[in-house]
Design an enzyme around this catalytic site. Structure first.
Site, mmCIF file in Angstrom:
data_model
loop_
_atom_site.group_PDB
_atom_site.id
_atom_site.type_symbol
_atom_site.label_atom_id
_atom_site.label_comp_id
_atom_site.label_asym_id
_atom_site.label_seq_id
_atom_site.Cartn_x
_atom_site.Cartn_y
_atom_site.Cartn_z
ATOM 1 N N SER A 119 6.170 -4.996 -45.498
ATOM 2 C CA SER A 119 6.129 -6.244 -45.878
ATOM 3 C C SER A 119 5.222 -6.538 -47.087
ATOM 4 O O SER A 119 4.949 -7.594 -47.441
ATOM 5 C CB SER A 119 5.380 -7.062 -44.416
ATOM 6 O OG SER A 119 4.371 -6.393 -44.053
ATOM 7 N N HIS A 140 13.201 -5.859 -46.886
ATOM 8 C CA HIS A 140 12.188 -6.264 -45.937
ATOM 9 C C HIS A 140 12.910 -7.533 -45.106
ATOM 10 O O HIS A 140 13.421 -8.548 -45.767
ATOM 11 C CB HIS A 140 11.267 -6.998 -46.913
ATOM 12 C CG HIS A 140 9.989 -7.561 -46.030
ATOM 13 N ND1 HIS A 140 9.273 -8.867 -46.434
ATOM 14 C CD2 HIS A 140 9.309 -7.410 -44.555
ATOM 15 C CE1 HIS A 140 8.417 -9.106 -45.563
ATOM 16 N NE2 HIS A 140 8.543 -8.128 -44.614
ATOM 17 N N GLU A 152 14.527 -9.531 -48.323
ATOM 18 C CA GLU A 152 13.988 -9.335 -49.790
ATOM 19 C C GLU A 152 14.268 -7.635 -49.947
ATOM 20 O O GLU A 152 14.084 -6.971 -49.195
ATOM 21 C CB GLU A 152 12.462 -9.457 -49.617
ATOM 22 C CG GLU A 152 11.926 -10.860 -49.460
ATOM 23 C CD GLU A 152 10.629 -11.063 -49.544
ATOM 24 O OE1 GLU A 152 10.062 -12.040 -49.951
ATOM 25 O OE2 GLU A 152 10.002 -10.325 -48.806
ATOM 26 N N ASN A 190 6.022 -13.141 -48.127
ATOM 27 C CA ASN A 190 4.509 -12.873 -47.437
ATOM 28 C C ASN A 190 3.485 -13.339 -48.696
ATOM 29 O O ASN A 190 2.508 -13.616 -48.127
ATOM 30 C CB ASN A 190 4.541 -11.818 -46.941
ATOM 31 C CG ASN A 190 5.146 -11.441 -45.726
ATOM 32 O OD1 ASN A 190 5.128 -12.410 -44.911
ATOM 33 N ND2 ASN A 190 5.301 -10.131 -45.320
HETATM 34 N N1 CAA Z 1 15.161 -12.298 -30.615
HETATM 35 C C1 CAA Z 1 16.497 -12.518 -30.741
HETATM 36 N N2 CAA Z 1 16.865 -13.997 -30.530
HETATM 37 C C2 CAA Z 1 15.649 -14.869 -30.553
HETATM 38 C C3 CAA Z 1 14.357 -14.464 -30.617
HETATM 39 C C4 CAA Z 1 14.133 -13.192 -30.564
HETATM 40 N N3 CAA Z 1 12.834 -12.785 -30.417
HETATM 41 N N4 CAA Z 1 13.855 -15.654 -30.669
HETATM 42 C C5 CAA Z 1 14.519 -16.673 -30.482
HETATM 43 N N5 CAA Z 1 15.808 -16.375 -30.536
HETATM 44 C C6 CAA Z 1 16.999 -16.940 -30.597
HETATM 45 C C7 CAA Z 1 17.262 -17.654 -29.225
HETATM 46 O O1 CAA Z 1 17.847 -16.996 -28.363
HETATM 47 C C8 CAA Z 1 18.092 -19.007 -29.732
HETATM 48 O O2 CAA Z 1 19.472 -18.635 -29.785
HETATM 49 P P1 CAA Z 1 20.649 -19.385 -29.511
HETATM 50 O O3 CAA Z 1 20.714 -20.353 -30.400
HETATM 51 O O4 CAA Z 1 21.938 -18.370 -29.526
HETATM 52 O O5 CAA Z 1 20.322 -20.036 -28.233
HETATM 53 C C9 CAA Z 1 17.505 -18.929 -31.053
HETATM 54 O O6 CAA Z 1 16.902 -17.945 -31.712
HETATM 55 C C10 CAA Z 1 16.567 -20.201 -31.236
HETATM 56 O O7 CAA Z 1 15.519 -19.984 -30.318
HETATM 57 P P2 CAA Z 1 14.733 -21.213 -29.250
HETATM 58 O O8 CAA Z 1 15.612 -22.314 -29.067
HETATM 59 O O9 CAA Z 1 14.158 -20.291 -28.164
HETATM 60 O O10 CAA Z 1 13.640 -21.416 -30.275
HETATM 61 P P3 CAA Z 1 13.361 -22.259 -31.763
HETATM 62 O O11 CAA Z 1 14.491 -23.013 -31.913
HETATM 63 O O12 CAA Z 1 12.068 -22.704 -31.516
HETATM 64 O O13 CAA Z 1 13.253 -21.179 -32.690
HETATM 65 C C11 CAA Z 1 12.322 -19.377 -33.853
HETATM 66 C C12 CAA Z 1 12.493 -19.690 -32.679
HETATM 67 C C13 CAA Z 1 13.626 -18.728 -34.363
HETATM 68 C C14 CAA Z 1 11.157 -18.217 -33.653
HETATM 69 C C15 CAA Z 1 11.693 -20.308 -34.926
HETATM 70 O O14 CAA Z 1 10.519 -21.147 -34.124
HETATM 71 C C16 CAA Z 1 11.338 -20.005 -36.227
HETATM 72 O O15 CAA Z 1 12.079 -20.039 -37.015
HETATM 73 N N6 CAA Z 1 9.989 -19.644 -36.422
HETATM 74 C C17 CAA Z 1 9.426 -19.252 -37.694
HETATM 75 C C18 CAA Z 1 9.632 -17.626 -37.844
HETATM 76 C C19 CAA Z 1 9.390 -16.993 -38.995
HETATM 77 O O16 CAA Z 1 8.653 -17.800 -40.143
HETATM 78 N N7 CAA Z 1 9.446 -15.874 -39.226
HETATM 79 C C20 CAA Z 1 9.162 -15.004 -40.297
HETATM 80 C C21 CAA Z 1 7.948 -14.629 -39.949
HETATM 81 S S1 CAA Z 1 7.084 -13.644 -41.362
HETATM 82 C C22 CAA Z 1 7.923 -12.089 -41.386
HETATM 83 O O17 CAA Z 1 8.373 -11.722 -40.290
HETATM 84 C C23 CAA Z 1 7.364 -11.311 -42.392
HETATM 85 C C24 CAA Z 1 6.525 -10.163 -42.490
HETATM 86 O O18 CAA Z 1 6.420 -9.188 -42.959
HETATM 87 C C25 CAA Z 1 5.056 -10.381 -41.443
#
Ligand code: CAA
Length: 283
Positions: A119, A140, A152, A190
């Site tokens: 990352s 990424h 990315e 990031n």
């Molecule tokens: N694995 C698989 N599917 C998942 C999941 C997981 N861990 N978490 C959620 N989902 C799926 C759910 O099953 C649901 O699917 P359906 O539409 O088919 O029913 C869908 O995603 C939506 O989930 P929820 O309704 O439970 O919850 P939500 O609408 O609040 O979404 C979220 C959850 C997608 C995590 C949302 O809150 C979100 O986008 N959060 C921000 C995430 C983010 O910013 N990620 C980047 C992090 S930085 C990074 O990763 C880089 C690094 O190097 C550190």
């Protein structure tokens, strides 16, 4: 460049997600980690997600079985020998990555691409440890991998354009949108997201508001899908801390100094969702 078999090294949250989306796109996947319990946990997680998709009527039951059959596991990197690309998703430690990439270069065929899900770390430095720096690239993914659309793609100093294009093409084939970024700590997402999470942890540490209030404020006041501290728990507090420290070292700018709240939680072993406790309690 044609991809048939994809290797994924590291069966943690990211590796499991990467293996899942690659199988869903119809690729053979070889998933490797150092201990059988790690790969078993990842395969169980994938199957749980596929079962949920079947329950929701989004996938046929026999499709879930077919996907499961595409994934083979091992605890030996030699299992990657016939893979067209290996995507590494192990711990964010440059010395370990260099050692592992050197070994992957010796195991894989001469045309195989070696990709890192790092990352923030330098692709050029990882590539220099291998026998094929022109075929090493950053790929990424974002957490949760099955949901987040972005990849990315980061060339190192010697990565050829055809390797970058092949990985961008593969990203589209697994249902993602690739964006090319120059090598620089944290690339695009990031570089912007981690200082934002760090600032939220500083606000928390200064007692300006509780974790719940900070997250509620950013969700309702800035339309974030989840609050920064919940996101930190999802990504891993240890991961966010390591990235802040890396920026601080690389840029020499105190604006990247990590929140003490990260250090305290990491010292206590409270790394976020993966340990059941972080800014929130998941037990
Ligand atoms: N694995 C698989 N599917 C998942 C999941 C997981 N861990 N978490 C959620 N989902 C799926 C759910 O099953 C649901 O699917 P359906 O539409 O088919 O029913 C869908 O995603 C939506 O989930 P929820 O309704 O439970 O919850 P939500 O609408 O609040 O979404 C979220 C959850 C997608 C995590 C949302 O809150 C979100 O986008 N959060 C921000 C995430 C983010 O910013 N990620 C980047 C992090 S930085 C990074 O990763 C880089 C690094 O190097 C550190």
């Amino acid at each position: 460049m044609e991809f048939k078999a994809i290797g994924v090294l590291g069966a943690g949250t990211m590796g499991a997600g990467i293996a899942q989306v690659c199988a869903e796109a119809g690729f053979k996947v070889v998933l490797v980690d150092i201990a059988p319990e790690f790969v078993d946990k990842a395969v169980k997680g994938m199957n749980k997600n596929w079962s949920k998709a079947v329950e929701k009527g989004k996938m046929a039951a026999d499709q879930a079985e077919k996907l499961n059959a595409l994934v083979t596991t091992s605890t030996d990197n030699a299992a990657f020998k016939d893979c067209d690309i290996v995507i590494e998703a192990i711990v964010e430690n440059i010395d370990i990555k260099k050692k592992v990439f050197k070994q992957l270069g010796e195991i894989c065929g001469p045309d195989a691409i070696l990709a890192s899900n790092t990352s923030a770390l330098s692709i050029t430095e990882i590539a220099a440890a291998t026998n094929r720096p022109n075929k090493v690239v950053g790929m990424h993914f974002f957490n949760p991998v099955p949901v987040m659309k972005l990849i990315e793609v980061i060339p190192g100093a010697e990565t050829t354009d055809d390797v970058v294009e092949a990985v961008m093409d593969l990203s589209r084939k697994i249902g993602k949108e690739p964006v090319r970024a120059k090598e620089s700590p944290g690339f695009i997402v990031n570089r912007i997201l981690v200082p934002y999470i760090n600032e939220a942890a500083i606000v928390y540490q200064e007692g300006i508001a509780s974790a719940e209030e900070i997250d509620k404020a950013m969700k309702l006041g800035a339309n974030m899908p989840m609050g920064p501290l919940a996101l930190c728990d999802l990504v891993g507090i240890d991961v966010v801390l390591a990235i802040c420290e890396y920026y601080w070292r690389e840029f020499g700018d105190s604006k990247y100094r990590p929140s003490l709240a990260f250090r305290q939680k990491v010292r206590a072993g409270h790394l976020g969702m993966k340990t059941g406790k972080g800014f929130y309690d998941y037990t």
